[in-house]
Design an enzyme around this catalytic site. Structure first.
Site, PDB file in Angstrom:
ATOM      1  N   HIS A 112       0.845  -1.187   0.000  1.00  0.00           N
ATOM      2  CA  HIS A 112       0.000   0.000   0.000  1.00  0.00           C
ATOM      3  C   HIS A 112       0.885   1.242   0.000  1.00  0.00           C
ATOM      4  O   HIS A 112       1.905   1.291   0.679  1.00  0.00           O
ATOM      5  CB  HIS A 112      -0.929  -0.005   1.205  1.00  0.00           C
ATOM      6  CG  HIS A 112      -1.831  -1.203   1.216  1.00  0.00           C
ATOM      7  ND1 HIS A 112      -2.926  -1.310   0.393  1.00  0.00           N
ATOM      8  CD2 HIS A 112      -1.780  -2.358   1.910  1.00  0.00           C
ATOM      9  CE1 HIS A 112      -3.524  -2.454   0.595  1.00  0.00           C
ATOM     10  NE2 HIS A 112      -2.840  -3.122   1.511  1.00  0.00           N
ATOM     11  N   LYS A 163      12.638  -9.356   4.889  1.00  0.00           N
ATOM     12  CA  LYS A 163      13.633  -9.312   3.809  1.00  0.00           C
ATOM     13  C   LYS A 163      13.953 -10.731   3.380  1.00  0.00           C
ATOM     14  O   LYS A 163      13.583 -11.698   4.043  1.00  0.00           O
ATOM     15  CB  LYS A 163      14.893  -8.579   4.254  1.00  0.00           C
ATOM     16  CG  LYS A 163      15.656  -9.290   5.368  1.00  0.00           C
ATOM     17  CD  LYS A 163      16.905  -8.529   5.761  1.00  0.00           C
ATOM     18  CE  LYS A 163      17.703  -9.329   6.788  1.00  0.00           C
ATOM     19  NZ  LYS A 163      18.946  -8.665   7.149  1.00  0.00           N
ATOM     20  N   ARG A 177      15.789 -12.805  11.688  1.00  0.00           N
ATOM     21  CA  ARG A 177      17.230 -12.750  11.469  1.00  0.00           C
ATOM     22  C   ARG A 177      17.776 -14.171  11.566  1.00  0.00           C
ATOM     23  O   ARG A 177      17.147 -15.039  12.174  1.00  0.00           O
ATOM     24  CB  ARG A 177      17.909 -11.840  12.467  1.00  0.00           C
ATOM     25  CG  ARG A 177      17.828 -12.341  13.892  1.00  0.00           C
ATOM     26  CD  ARG A 177      18.240 -11.335  14.927  1.00  0.00           C
ATOM     27  NE  ARG A 177      18.327 -11.725  16.292  1.00  0.00           N
ATOM     28  CZ  ARG A 177      17.720 -12.658  16.951  1.00  0.00           C
ATOM     29  NH1 ARG A 177      16.923 -13.478  16.367  1.00  0.00           N
ATOM     30  NH2 ARG A 177      17.904 -12.859  18.235  1.00  0.00           N
TER      31      ARG A 177
END
Length: 183
Positions: A112, A163, A177
């Protein structure tokens, strides 16, 4: 000129209230409601497979699955997902072979806009998600737009994956992580 569906799938800005897109979401909601009420898991998964872009051998998703369109979901062989899987598939979601998801896993491709004027204009975009072969996502894992996970990745319960990560790692946390390697 591209259709709104073509723009959406390509990750380009698109209008979410396009008639074709609204119609597909409505059809999928109706079908998922019927599928999720079935007591026969085999029948449930046969009907689910027909809604997906493609699926390999041995698709098994427990009840409570939700997605937007289905045609942007591509699942490999030997896939298992526990209860309440959510796949927001404005862009392609690709899941490799031999993957296992715990309960309440969510893979979200929509992006968005940060700009409030664009949000008011109902402009949306997306980024694809790719999950490699032999991945295991624990319960309540969230995978955000644009993430790619390599092969043999384990994601600890409750993690938020913001990520991409390569092969052979165990990731946990918010944001996720690496805590160790495997193999």
């Amino acid at each position: 000129m591209k259709t709104e569906r073509e723009k959406m799938t390509a990750g380009e800005p698109y209008q979410q209230y396009d008639e074709e897109l609204q119609q597909r979401r409505s059809v999928v909601r109706k079908e998922l409601s019927a599928i999720n009420s079935l007591s026969n898991n085999k029948e449930q998964n046969q009907r689910l497979a027909k809604l997906l872009g493609n699926s390999g051998k041995k698709l098994w998703i427990e009840t409570g699955v939700q997605f937007d369109y289905g045609y942007n979901i591509h699942v490999g062989d030997d896939f298992y997902a526990n209860y309440h899987l959510t796949l927001l598939d404005t862009c392609p979601i690709t899941i490799g072979d031999h993957c296992y998801f715990g309960p309440d896993v969510g893979l979200y491709t929509p992006v968005h806009p940060l700009d409030p004027d664009q949000r008011k204009a109902d402009v949306e975009m997306g980024k694809p998600i790719t999950i490699g072969d032999n991945c295991w996502l624990g319960g309540h894992v969230t995978v955000l737009p644009g993430v790619t996970l390599g092969e043999n990745v384990v994601v600890g319960a409750g993690s938020v994956v913001t990520k991409s990560f390569g092969d052979n790692v165990v990731i946990v946390g918010n944001p996720a992580r690496v805590i160790k390697t495997v193999k």
